[in-house]
Design a protein around this motif. Structure first.
Motif, PDB file in Angstrom:
ATOM      1  N   GLY A   3      11.978   4.283  -7.502  1.00  0.00           N
ATOM      2  CA  GLY A   3      12.742   4.502  -9.134  1.00  0.00           C
ATOM      3  C   GLY A   3      11.693   4.995 -10.427  1.00  0.00           C
ATOM      4  N   VAL A   4      12.717   6.266 -11.046  1.00  0.00           N
ATOM      5  CA  VAL A   4      11.303   6.239 -12.135  1.00  0.00           C
ATOM      6  C   VAL A   4      11.233   5.386 -13.016  1.00  0.00           C
ATOM      7  CG1 VAL A   4      11.727   7.633 -14.764  1.00  0.00           C
ATOM      8  CG2 VAL A   4      12.964   8.910 -12.896  1.00  0.00           C
ATOM      9  N   VAL A   5      11.312   4.386 -13.159  1.00  0.00           N
ATOM     10  CA  VAL A   5      11.170   3.547 -14.404  1.00  0.00           C
ATOM     11  C   VAL A   5       9.211   2.632 -13.393  1.00  0.00           C
ATOM     12  CG1 VAL A   5      11.050   1.289 -14.720  1.00  0.00           C
ATOM     13  CG2 VAL A   5      12.970   2.813 -15.289  1.00  0.00           C
ATOM     14  N   THR A   6       9.865   2.539 -12.153  1.00  0.00           N
ATOM     15  CA  THR A   6       8.984   1.657 -11.292  1.00  0.00           C
ATOM     16  C   THR A   6       7.648   2.672 -10.858  1.00  0.00           C
ATOM     17  OG1 THR A   6      11.169   0.725 -10.021  1.00  0.00           O
ATOM     18  CG2 THR A   6       8.203   0.973  -9.465  1.00  0.00           C
TER      19      THR A   6
ATOM     20  N   LYS B 275       3.770   1.742 -12.110  1.00  0.00           N
ATOM     21  CA  LYS B 275       2.648   0.983 -11.197  1.00  0.00           C
ATOM     22  C   LYS B 275       1.768   2.607 -10.644  1.00  0.00           C
ATOM     23  CE  LYS B 275       3.892   0.202  -6.596  1.00  0.00           C
ATOM     24  NZ  LYS B 275       4.654  -0.792  -5.985  1.00  0.00           N
ATOM     25  N   THR B 276       2.241   3.688 -10.915  1.00  0.00           N
ATOM     26  CA  THR B 276       1.561   5.115 -11.258  1.00  0.00           C
ATOM     27  C   THR B 276      -0.556   4.778 -11.522  1.00  0.00           C
ATOM     28  OG1 THR B 276       0.746   8.030 -10.970  1.00  0.00           O
ATOM     29  CG2 THR B 276       2.067   6.408 -13.450  1.00  0.00           C
ATOM     30  N   ARG B 277      -1.013   5.684 -10.637  1.00  0.00           N
ATOM     31  CA  ARG B 277      -2.502   5.487 -11.159  1.00  0.00           C
ATOM     32  C   ARG B 277      -2.422   6.793 -11.716  1.00  0.00           C
ATOM     33  NH1 ARG B 277      -4.458   2.656  -5.769  1.00  0.00           N
ATOM     34  NH2 ARG B 277      -3.172   4.365  -4.658  1.00  0.00           N
ATOM     35  N   LEU B 278      -1.551   7.832 -11.624  1.00  0.00           N
ATOM     36  CA  LEU B 278      -2.497   9.317 -12.317  1.00  0.00           C
ATOM     37  C   LEU B 278      -2.106   8.885 -14.149  1.00  0.00           C
ATOM     38  CD1 LEU B 278      -0.680  11.174  -9.295  1.00  0.00           C
ATOM     39  CD2 LEU B 278      -3.002  10.555  -9.519  1.00  0.00           C
ATOM     40  N   GLU B 279      -3.130   9.477 -14.224  1.00  0.00           N
ATOM     41  CA  GLU B 279      -2.586   9.911 -15.788  1.00  0.00           C
ATOM     42  C   GLU B 279      -1.689  11.099 -15.959  1.00  0.00           C
ATOM     43  OE1 GLU B 279      -6.139  10.124 -17.987  1.00  0.00           O
ATOM     44  OE2 GLU B 279      -7.329   9.075 -17.150  1.00  0.00           O
ATOM     45  N   SER B 280      -1.321  10.793 -17.390  1.00  0.00           N
ATOM     46  CA  SER B 280      -0.279  11.836 -17.267  1.00  0.00           C
ATOM     47  C   SER B 280      -0.731  13.010 -18.748  1.00  0.00           C
ATOM     48  CB  SER B 280       1.187  11.132 -17.669  1.00  0.00           C
ATOM     49  OG  SER B 280       2.107  12.567 -18.491  1.00  0.00           O
TER      50      SER B 280
ATOM     51  N   ILE C  49       0.996  -1.291  -0.019  1.00  0.00           N
ATOM     52  CA  ILE C  49       0.096   0.403   0.659  1.00  0.00           C
ATOM     53  C   ILE C  49       0.740   1.230   0.317  1.00  0.00           C
ATOM     54  CG2 ILE C  49      -1.367   1.216   1.897  1.00  0.00           C
ATOM     55  CD1 ILE C  49      -2.831  -1.073   2.520  1.00  0.00           C
ATOM     56  N   LEU C  50       1.808   1.079   0.539  1.00  0.00           N
ATOM     57  CA  LEU C  50       3.001   2.029   0.703  1.00  0.00           C
ATOM     58  C   LEU C  50       3.915   2.566  -0.458  1.00  0.00           C
ATOM     59  CD1 LEU C  50       3.810   1.297   3.996  1.00  0.00           C
ATOM     60  CD2 LEU C  50       3.286   3.898   3.526  1.00  0.00           C
ATOM     61  N   ASN C  51       3.938   1.431  -1.455  1.00  0.00           N
ATOM     62  CA  ASN C  51       4.075   1.923  -2.049  1.00  0.00           C
ATOM     63  C   ASN C  51       4.472   2.310  -3.253  1.00  0.00           C
ATOM     64  OD1 ASN C  51       7.817   1.263  -2.613  1.00  0.00           O
ATOM     65  ND2 ASN C  51       7.050  -0.723  -1.280  1.00  0.00           N
ATOM     66  N   GLN C  52       2.270   1.599  -3.268  1.00  0.00           N
ATOM     67  CA  GLN C  52       1.829   2.239  -4.248  1.00  0.00           C
ATOM     68  C   GLN C  52       1.385   4.165  -4.167  1.00  0.00           C
ATOM     69  OE1 GLN C  52       0.072   0.538  -7.046  1.00  0.00           O
ATOM     70  NE2 GLN C  52       0.166   2.939  -7.591  1.00  0.00           N
ATOM     71  N   GLN C  53       0.739   3.904  -3.037  1.00  0.00           N
ATOM     72  CA  GLN C  53       0.845   5.146  -3.050  1.00  0.00           C
ATOM     73  C   GLN C  53       1.922   6.966  -2.395  1.00  0.00           C
ATOM     74  OE1 GLN C  53      -2.494   5.005  -2.740  1.00  0.00           O
ATOM     75  NE2 GLN C  53      -2.395   7.073  -1.753  1.00  0.00           N
ATOM     76  N   LEU C  54       2.976   5.654  -2.819  1.00  0.00           N
ATOM     77  CA  LEU C  54       4.622   6.488  -2.939  1.00  0.00           C
ATOM     78  C   LEU C  54       4.894   7.162  -4.216  1.00  0.00           C
ATOM     79  CD1 LEU C  54       7.718   7.688  -1.952  1.00  0.00           C
ATOM     80  CD2 LEU C  54       8.156   4.694  -2.266  1.00  0.00           C
ATOM     81  N   ALA C  55       4.472   5.993  -5.427  1.00  0.00           N
ATOM     82  CA  ALA C  55       4.258   6.145  -6.730  1.00  0.00           C
ATOM     83  C   ALA C  55       3.400   6.791  -6.752  1.00  0.00           C
ATOM     84  CB  ALA C  55       3.749   4.741  -7.594  1.00  0.00           C
ATOM     85  N   ASP C  56       2.492   6.953  -6.556  1.00  0.00           N
ATOM     86  CA  ASP C  56       1.247   7.687  -7.043  1.00  0.00           C
ATOM     87  C   ASP C  56       2.041   9.582  -6.510  1.00  0.00           C
ATOM     88  OD1 ASP C  56       0.174   5.674  -8.390  1.00  0.00           O
ATOM     89  OD2 ASP C  56      -1.597   5.856  -6.724  1.00  0.00           O
TER      90      ASP C  56
END
Length: 166
Positions: A90-93, A97-102, A28-35
Motif C-alpha cells: 500500500g502507498v502509506v506502507t 518503509k522505503t529507503r530510497l530518497e525522493s 526482507i521481501l516486504n522491504q524490497q517490495l517497498a523499495d
C-alpha cells in the motif's frame, strides 16, 4: 534491514522452511517490495514530467523501465504470499518503509533526472544483493534466486542509464 515488528505468517502454509526463517524472509521481501514500488513510482514520475530535446527517448525509456519494475514487484509480492505472509504494498506502507530518497525534482535537466534514477538503481541493486545473502543465510535458495533475477534486471537498467549520460 530487518525490523523488530513481528510478521504474521499463515499457519496453513506447508513450506519446508521453518517458521522463524519464514518470518525473516517475509520481512526482507516486504522491504524490497517497498523499495521497488517506490522506484516504480519515481520512474513513472520521471516518465510523465521529463522535458527537453531527448524527451521522446527518455519518456519511452522510463516507461519501459517502470514496466520492468512492475514484473519485479509482482514476483516479490507473490513470493511473500507463497511463504504465507502478507505483501505490504500500500502507498502509506511503502512511503513509510522505503529507503530510497525522493529527490527527483528538476525534470527540465534531462541529465540530472537520469543521474538521479541511476542512483536509485544503484541503491536498490545494492540492497537486493544484501537480500540475496540474507536469503542464502536463511537457507532459502528460491528467494535468493528470485533476488538474483531482480538484481540482474536492475544491473542491466543501471548500465543503460549510465550509458545514456556518458
Amino acid at each position: 534491514m530487518i525490523t523488530e515488528k513481528k510478521v504474521e505468517v499463515i499457519k496453513e502454509n506447508h513450506s519446508s522452511i521453518n517458521l522463524i526463517n519464514k518470518e525473516q524472509l517475509i520481512k526482507i521481501l516486504n522491504q524490497q517490495l517497498a523499495d521497488t514500488i517506490d522506484l516504480n513510482s519515481q520512474l513513472k514520475q520521471a516518465h510523465w514530467n521529463v522535458k527537453g530535446s531527448n524527451f521522446y527517448t527518455l519518456h519511452q525509456m522510463f516507461d519501459e523501465f517502470a514496466s520492468e519494475t512492475l514484473e519485479f514487484i509482482d514476483i516479490i509480492a507473490e513470493r511473500i504470499t507463497a511463504l504465507g505472509g502478507v505483501a505490504e504494498g500500500g502507498v502509506v506502507t511503502v512511503s513509510r518503509k522505503t529507503r530510497l530518497e525522493s529527490s527527483l525534482g528538476n525534470f527540465q535537466v534531462e541529465e540530472s533526472v537520469v543521474k538521479e534514477l541511476s542512483l536509485k538503481y544503484q541503491q536498490l541493486s545494492s540492497s537486493t544483493r544484501e537480500a540475496i545473502n540474507f536469503s542464502e543465510d536463511l537457507r532459502d535458495a528460491a528467494t535468493a534466486d528470485l533476488f538474483t533475477e531482480v538484481v540482474r534486471g536492475l544491473d542491466k537498467t543501471l548500465w543503460m542509464l549510465e550509458a545514456h549520460i556518458q
